[in-house]
Design an enzyme around this catalytic site. Structure first.
Site, PDB file in Angstrom:
ATOM      1  N   CYS A  90       0.813  -1.227   0.000  1.00 52.37           N
ATOM      2  CA  CYS A  90       0.000   0.000   0.000  1.00 52.37           C
ATOM      3  C   CYS A  90       0.840   1.268   0.000  1.00 52.37           C
ATOM      4  O   CYS A  90       0.304   2.363  -0.171  1.00 52.37           O
ATOM      5  CB  CYS A  90      -0.939   0.015   1.209  1.00 52.37           C
ATOM      6  SG  CYS A  90      -2.095  -1.345   1.204  1.00 52.37           S
TER       7      CYS A  90
ATOM      8  N   ASN B  55     -10.347   0.466   1.677  1.00 52.04           N
ATOM      9  CA  ASN B  55      -8.906   0.513   1.418  1.00 52.04           C
ATOM     10  C   ASN B  55      -8.642  -0.002   0.003  1.00 52.04           C
ATOM     11  O   ASN B  55      -8.822  -1.178  -0.267  1.00 52.04           O
ATOM     12  CB  ASN B  55      -8.209  -0.352   2.476  1.00 52.04           C
ATOM     13  CG  ASN B  55      -6.703  -0.421   2.293  1.00 52.04           C
ATOM     14  OD1 ASN B  55      -6.170  -0.013   1.267  1.00 52.04           O
ATOM     15  ND2 ASN B  55      -6.021  -0.950   3.297  1.00 52.04           N
TER      16      ASN B  55
ATOM     17  N   HIS C 281      -2.806   7.290   3.441  1.00 57.51           N
ATOM     18  CA  HIS C 281      -3.353   6.028   2.928  1.00 57.51           C
ATOM     19  C   HIS C 281      -4.662   5.750   3.663  1.00 57.51           C
ATOM     20  O   HIS C 281      -4.733   5.854   4.887  1.00 57.51           O
ATOM     21  CB  HIS C 281      -2.329   4.916   3.160  1.00 57.51           C
ATOM     22  CG  HIS C 281      -2.856   3.546   2.869  1.00 57.51           C
ATOM     23  ND1 HIS C 281      -3.578   3.253   1.733  1.00 57.51           N
ATOM     24  CD2 HIS C 281      -2.770   2.384   3.578  1.00 57.51           C
ATOM     25  CE1 HIS C 281      -3.910   1.977   1.749  1.00 57.51           C
ATOM     26  NE2 HIS C 281      -3.439   1.422   2.853  1.00 57.51           N
TER      27      HIS C 281
END
Ligand code: UT7
Length: 318
Positions: A110, A275, A244
């Site tokens: 990520c 996400n 994030h």
């Protein structure tokens, strides 16, 4: 020289899956998911794949930048859920756009968008490129175990892209990695070798949620403070932090701890997308830009963390 951002774009598949819909086949509830994560719904591919999402996001970013695919000197893509292990997603995007430049994929979980921006800065510093396309695209829904309520509720599908050109708006960066497959891992397909006798780990997202949570809050605070220190910029001069999007609670906790910036500057759109891993930062950045809340010259901190374990932050001027 580093780079300036010429345009941004994002694309998400149209299919919306709400928490209530998940609770029709999982032992979960809208209350649990929204309280613990801030997620209310996510987008999920029905017929599309990560290439399709990436191409759409790229077209929008190129359009915004007024750059033609033939002008691109490099395409970088980040994904953990691409259509293929090989060819790289970047090559598939290049073909579909009609570009002719070199292409490569980067894997840093990520955090990959931060790693790709640092790579991009290196190419610009060597003056081997004038225009570059950087994309994060994920079809997370294909690598989730949809019977595991502790992971499948967290993720969503989507893509975000930036077109970069020569400039001086990448002001500072910091990157970290600490090899670990116990906290987060996504095993690859094991195949059917008649010779292999090792263990087989299912090819889905495996995550220790609490360990990831602790890691995330620690590194996001450290990385943001570090990048501001490196740039010699005061927190109060930062217009936005785009973190994030993994969990609203992580974003809020970081916002409380980075006092010099203030939590109200931490952008959050996790309620609508969950996400989206590699796509999360460029998707959020583009939404912020499209909403009119980002003006030319604004200082923006990007910060990410994820599998690797990896993390990073950078300061850019919009
Ligand atoms: O990009 C990758 C980054 N990933 C992340 O940043 C994830 C970070 N971690 C988190 O966001 C949180 O740890 C989670 C949202 C994954 C979990 O929240 P938590 O507060 O840490 O919950 P927990 O794992 O401690 O579980 C608490 C309870 C457990 O039940 P018991 O053992 O207390 O009876 C779980 O079985 O909640 C249960 N649970 C659920 N209940 C309803 C776990 N998932 C669910 C669910 N619905 N979906």
């Amino acid at each position: 020289m580093s780079f300036s951002i010429l345009g941004s774009g994002h694309y998400v598949p149209p299919r919306v899956v709400t928490n209530d819909e998940l609770s029709t086949f999982l032992d979960t509830s809208d209350a649990w998911i929204s309280e613990r994560t801030g997620i209310r719904e996510r987008r999920v591919c029905v017929t599309e794949n990560a290439t399709d999402l990436a191409v759409e996001a790229a077209k929008r970013a190129l359009d915004k930048a007024g750059v033609a695919p033939e002008e691109l000197d490099l395409i970088l893509c980040g994904t953990v859920s691409g259509q293929y292990v090989n060819p790289p997603l970047a090559c598939m995007v290049q073909e579909r756009l009609g570009a002719t430049c070199p292409c490569l994929d980067v894997n840093a979980g990520c955090s990959v968008f931060l790693y790709m921006l640092e790579c991009a800065a290196g190419y610009f510093a060597r003056r081997t490129v004038k225009k570059m396309l950087v994309i994060g695209s994920e079809q997370m829904s294909r690598i989730l175990d949809w019977t595991d309520r502790s992971t499948c509720i967290l993720f969503g599908d989507g893509a975000g892209a930036l077109v970069l050109g020569e400039g001086d708006d990448y002001l500072a960066s910091t990157l970290y990695a600490k090899g670990d497959d116990r906290v987060i891992r996504i095993p690859t397909h094991i195949g059917n070798s008649p010779f292999y006798q090792g263990e087989q780990d299912s090819p889905y997202v495996h995550m220790n949620g609490q360990e990831t949570y602790k890691f995330a809050v620690h590194v996001i605070v450290r990385d943001i403070e570090e990048v501001l220190r490196k740039a010699g910029v005061a927190g109060e001069d930062v217009r936005w932090v785009v973190p994030h999007q993994a969990n609203r609670r992580i974003i809020d906790a970081a916002g409380r701890r980075v006092k010099s910036v203030g939590g109200d500057k931490f952008f959050c759109n996790i309620d609508r997308y969950g996400n989206t891993s590699a796509a999360s930062i460029p998707l959020a950045l583009d939404e912020l830009a499209q909403s009119g809340q980002l003006q030319k010259g604004d200082l923006v901190v990007l910060a990410a963390f994820g599998g690797g374990l990896s993390s990073g932050a950078c300061l850019i001027r919009w």
